[in-house]
Each structure stands twice: as C-alpha cells, then as structure tokens.
Design an enzyme around this catalytic site. Structure first.
Site, short mmCIF file in Angstrom:
data_model
loop_
_atom_site.label_atom_id
_atom_site.label_comp_id
_atom_site.label_asym_id
_atom_site.label_seq_id
_atom_site.Cartn_x
_atom_site.Cartn_y
_atom_site.Cartn_z
N TRP A 10 0.73 -1.20 -0.01
CA TRP A 10 -0.03 0.15 -0.04
C TRP A 10 0.77 1.16 -0.05
CZ3 TRP A 10 -4.55 -1.33 4.00
CH2 TRP A 10 -5.19 -2.47 3.57
N HIS A 96 13.07 -2.55 -1.50
CA HIS A 96 12.28 -1.84 -2.65
C HIS A 96 12.95 -0.82 -3.35
CE1 HIS A 96 8.87 -0.09 -4.68
NE2 HIS A 96 8.07 -1.04 -4.51
N GLU A 98 12.09 1.95 -4.26
CA GLU A 98 11.86 3.28 -3.63
C GLU A 98 12.56 3.53 -2.77
OE1 GLU A 98 7.31 2.83 -3.47
OE2 GLU A 98 7.40 2.70 -5.72
N GLY A 174 4.66 1.79 -11.14
CA GLY A 174 4.02 3.06 -10.86
C GLY A 174 3.86 3.69 -12.32
P1 13P Z 1 2.52 -0.60 -8.82
O1 13P Z 1 1.79 -1.86 -8.78
O2 13P Z 1 1.84 0.50 -8.69
O3 13P Z 1 3.13 -0.38 -10.20
O4 13P Z 1 3.71 -0.55 -7.83
C1 13P Z 1 4.53 -1.91 -7.81
C2 13P Z 1 5.31 -2.00 -6.60
O5 13P Z 1 6.18 -1.22 -6.45
C3 13P Z 1 4.83 -3.04 -5.80
O6 13P Z 1 5.77 -3.19 -4.46
#
Ligand code: 13P
Length: 256
Positions: A10, A96, A98, A174
């Site tokens: 999330w 991750h 990010e 994303g």
């Molecule tokens: P999305 O499904 O929004 O592309 O994100 C994937 C993600 O980073 C799951 O950890």
C-alpha cells in the site's frame, strides 16, 4: 497445482481508518476457498495494529513495508523486525526500489535487514530489479546477480528457500507499463536458475513474484507464466474490487 502469493504493497497510502475499511471490504469479497493462494496486505506502519485486529480471524497475512536491522536502540524514527513480529506481521518487504532510490539503501543495509528478518523466522520479500537504462544496455542479469549475491552473502544458505524474491523492474513500477509476459518469464526463469545453481537450492522451493503495474487486466497472463509465483501489487491493491479480481484470477489459475 500452482500456489500463489498475492501481496498488496500500500506504500504511503491510507490512514488507519481507510486501511481498516479497505481490508474489511477485501475480507467480505474474498473470504472462502483460498488454499492455493496466500493473500498478504502490507499497509503503512501506522495502520498495522488496526489491520491486524480486523484480520485476526481470517487467513489474510500481514506484512510491513520496511524495517531496521537492529532489535532496538537509539535509531530515531525506525521500527525493528521484533516490533513488527509482535504486531502479527509474518512478512517484511525489503530492498524496494523506492527505498533504494529515495532513502539511499544499499545492498549492505538490505543484507543486514534480510538476516535479522530470517533470524526471527519471518519471511522477507526481497525486491530486486533493473532500471530502464540498465535493461536497454543488456545489464539486467548483471544487476540482479549483484543484488542477489550481496543480499545472500552472510546468511545461512539453507534459509534461502524462505526468502520470497520480488522481481520488480524499476521502469514498470507505477508507470502503467508492466513487463511483457516474455520479459517477465525470461527474467523469473533466470532468477530461479541462478539461485538454484549458485546456492544448491531446489528450484521448486523458490518463490519469485512479479511487481510493476500488475492490475486486473494483465494479471492473468502474468500469473499464468511458468515461473511467476504471485504478484507484489502497488496501485491496484488500493482498490478492493481490483485487488479482489487479481486474487480471484490467481485462485482460478491455481485450480487448473
Ligand atoms: P505498482 O503496482 O503501483 O506499479 O507498484 C508496484 C510496486 O512497487 C509494488 O511493490
């Protein structure tokens, strides 16, 4: 018969009230006949307690999106894996992209987190993936090799089969542009072959899930691939109907 892990990441969405509503709707939608599909939700830290309470009598699993590698200490703002275990988390996402990008987490930090999580008997979800530029320069396997080797450097190799690998191409996260089925299958096959041959692990014992713009429209062809064992889903997991549809697709494939 194929077994799946369908996980919702999330990210930094949903306050505690929204999280509870989301998970309540999910439970109302999906709660029967789930043997071959494990469903996991990974809300923000502030929602873990509330969500844990809502799911306590269900098979739904709880996970965190990150942790520190120490058990306790003067680390302002950090959360230890032990604290997450007390809240009922079975899984913790680490590495991750990010976190690698925005919080400068390197392979060494990720490796320490991996060890701490395994020491507690929890399941780490180790995210790996290449950028668009790296893929264009044919560096995908080199990048994934480095990420895997560094993460596994100091752990007891017999624990590798407990680690869930999430292959998340950075360019697919994303963006609405997922890996094609050919790209996903080729990379998942390579990851399984690499890990099983390098660390003498049974290929069948490995779990490699796909993340990056998976949604209710493309999940069938991605989950149907031989070496894709589930999904780590961001945006599409924030909508109970869409996430339910992905779970139902996994369930239907697992029955074939
Ligand atoms: P999305 O499904 O929004 O592309 O994100 C994937 C993600 O980073 C799951 O950890």
């Amino acid at each position: 018969m194929k077994k799946f892990l369908i996980a919702g990441n999330w990210k930094m969405f949903t306050n505690v009230f929204e999280s509870k509503v989301l998970v309540e709707t999910l439970i109302a939608n999906i709660w029967k006949d789930n043997q071959n599909t494990t469903v996991l939700v990974c809300p923000p830290f502030t929602s873990l307690c509330g969500v844990a309470d809502v799911i306590k009598d269900t098979d739904l699993k709880l996970g965190a999106q990150n942790c520190h590698y120490e058990e306790k200490g003067a680390y302002t703002g950090e959360i230890s894996p032990q604290m997450l275990q007390y809240l009922g988390c079975n899984y913790i996402i680490i590495g991750h992209s990010e976190r690698r990008t925005h919080f400068k987490e390197d392979d060494e930090i990720i490796a320490r987190k991996l060890s701490s999580i395994l020491d507690l008997g929890l399941i780490p979800i180790l995210c790996i993936g290449e950028t668009f530029e790296q893929r264009m320069n044919n560096m995908t396997n080199t990048i994934l090799t480095k990420q895997i080797e560094k993460a596994f450097e100091n752990i007891d190799k017999s624990l590798i089969k407990q680690v869930v690998i999430a292959y998340e191409p950075v360019w697919a996260i994303g963006t609405g542009i997922s890996a094609t089925p050919e790209q996903a299958q080729e990379t998942h096959r390579w990851v399984k072959d690499f890990i099983s041959s390098t660390y003498s692990v049974n290929r069948e014992d490995l779990t490699v899930i796909y993340g990056g713009s998976m949604n209710d429209k493309n999940c069938y062809e991605l989950l149907n691939l031989a070496d894709v064992d589930g999904g780590l889903i961001g945006g599409a997991s924030l909508n109970a109907e869409t996430f339910t549809s992905i779970i139902e697709t996994a369930k239907s494939i697992s029955k074939i």
